[in-house]
Write a protein that holds these residues in place. Sequence first.
Motif, PDB file in Angstrom:
ATOM      1  N   GLU A  30     -24.948 -16.312  -5.011  1.00 49.20           N
ATOM      2  CA  GLU A  30     -25.251 -15.042  -4.355  1.00 49.20           C
ATOM      3  C   GLU A  30     -25.709 -14.009  -5.371  1.00 49.20           C
ATOM      4  O   GLU A  30     -26.690 -13.300  -5.151  1.00 49.20           O
ATOM      5  N   SER A  31     -25.010 -13.923  -6.486  1.00 50.45           N
ATOM      6  CA  SER A  31     -25.391 -12.929  -7.498  1.00 50.45           C
ATOM      7  C   SER A  31     -26.768 -13.227  -8.066  1.00 50.45           C
ATOM      8  O   SER A  31     -27.572 -12.315  -8.273  1.00 50.45           O
ATOM      9  N   GLN A  32     -27.075 -14.495  -8.289  1.00 51.59           N
ATOM     10  CA  GLN A  32     -28.376 -14.843  -8.853  1.00 51.59           C
ATOM     11  C   GLN A  32     -29.512 -14.513  -7.895  1.00 51.59           C
ATOM     12  O   GLN A  32     -30.548 -13.994  -8.309  1.00 51.59           O
ATOM     13  N   GLU A  46     -40.596 -17.430  -3.969  1.00 54.02           N
ATOM     14  CA  GLU A  46     -40.495 -17.581  -5.425  1.00 54.02           C
ATOM     15  C   GLU A  46     -39.066 -17.909  -5.839  1.00 54.02           C
ATOM     16  O   GLU A  46     -38.843 -18.751  -6.712  1.00 54.02           O
ATOM     17  N   ILE A  47     -38.110 -17.248  -5.215  1.00 57.86           N
ATOM     18  CA  ILE A  47     -36.697 -17.516  -5.518  1.00 57.86           C
ATOM     19  C   ILE A  47     -36.343 -18.945  -5.120  1.00 57.86           C
ATOM     20  O   ILE A  47     -35.680 -19.669  -5.872  1.00 57.86           O
ATOM     21  N   MET A  51     -35.038 -21.687  -7.796  1.00 60.33           N
ATOM     22  CA  MET A  51     -33.661 -22.189  -7.687  1.00 60.33           C
ATOM     23  C   MET A  51     -33.579 -23.571  -7.031  1.00 60.33           C
ATOM     24  O   MET A  51     -32.494 -24.130  -6.900  1.00 60.33           O
ATOM     25  N   ASP A  52     -34.719 -24.085  -6.617  1.00 58.58           N
ATOM     26  CA  ASP A  52     -34.789 -25.387  -5.957  1.00 58.58           C
ATOM     27  C   ASP A  52     -33.911 -25.431  -4.695  1.00 58.58           C
ATOM     28  O   ASP A  52     -33.100 -26.334  -4.498  1.00 58.58           O
ATOM     29  N   ILE A  53     -34.090 -24.404  -3.868  1.00 56.30           N
ATOM     30  CA  ILE A  53     -33.413 -24.318  -2.584  1.00 56.30           C
ATOM     31  C   ILE A  53     -34.446 -23.896  -1.543  1.00 56.30           C
ATOM     32  O   ILE A  53     -35.547 -23.476  -1.895  1.00 56.30           O
ATOM     33  N   SER A  54     -34.096 -24.013  -0.273  1.00 54.92           N
ATOM     34  CA  SER A  54     -35.045 -23.638   0.775  1.00 54.92           C
ATOM     35  C   SER A  54     -35.106 -22.119   0.928  1.00 54.92           C
ATOM     36  O   SER A  54     -34.202 -21.391   0.509  1.00 54.92           O
ATOM     37  N   ARG A  55     -36.184 -21.678   1.549  1.00 52.05           N
ATOM     38  CA  ARG A  55     -36.360 -20.240   1.818  1.00 52.05           C
ATOM     39  C   ARG A  55     -35.251 -19.729   2.722  1.00 52.05           C
ATOM     40  O   ARG A  55     -34.738 -18.625   2.528  1.00 52.05           O
ATOM     41  N   SER A  56     -34.851 -20.525   3.712  1.00 53.39           N
ATOM     42  CA  SER A  56     -33.770 -20.106   4.613  1.00 53.39           C
ATOM     43  C   SER A  56     -32.434 -20.003   3.869  1.00 53.39           C
ATOM     44  O   SER A  56     -31.613 -19.140   4.181  1.00 53.39           O
ATOM     45  N   TYR A  61     -28.116 -16.688   1.382  1.00 54.33           N
ATOM     46  CA  TYR A  61     -27.407 -16.184   0.203  1.00 54.33           C
ATOM     47  C   TYR A  61     -27.580 -14.667   0.052  1.00 54.33           C
ATOM     48  O   TYR A  61     -26.648 -13.967  -0.348  1.00 54.33           O
ATOM     49  N   LEU A  62     -28.759 -14.153   0.367  1.00 51.09           N
ATOM     50  CA  LEU A  62     -28.969 -12.704   0.314  1.00 51.09           C
ATOM     51  C   LEU A  62     -28.068 -11.992   1.318  1.00 51.09           C
ATOM     52  O   LEU A  62     -27.429 -10.986   0.987  1.00 51.09           O
TER      53      LEU A  62
END
Length: 82
Positions: A30-32, A46-47, A51-56, A61-62
């Motif tokens: 979450e912090s990252q 881009e995030i 981070m090699d995670i999905s947009r969703s 996390y946001l």
Amino acid sequence: MTVSSAEELIVQVDSQKFLMKQILNLPFTESQVIILKFYRNLKHDEIAKLMDISRSTVKRYLKSGKEHLEKLLQQQGGDFFA
């Protein structure tokens, strides 16, 4: 620089340091995501790629990070953004 503007600058810097400390107290992912979004001005895509995670997942996390941050700030003495 007047005394008033110097005092305002000090308060602003202290507030930014305090806020960053609280962000770093969040769960790591979450912090990252919050740092990448609001301090590095990256877009969700881009995030996700970085981070090699999905947009969703970035969005999730946001959302959870902001909720946790709000709780931390309330515990630290009320409404930080007032």
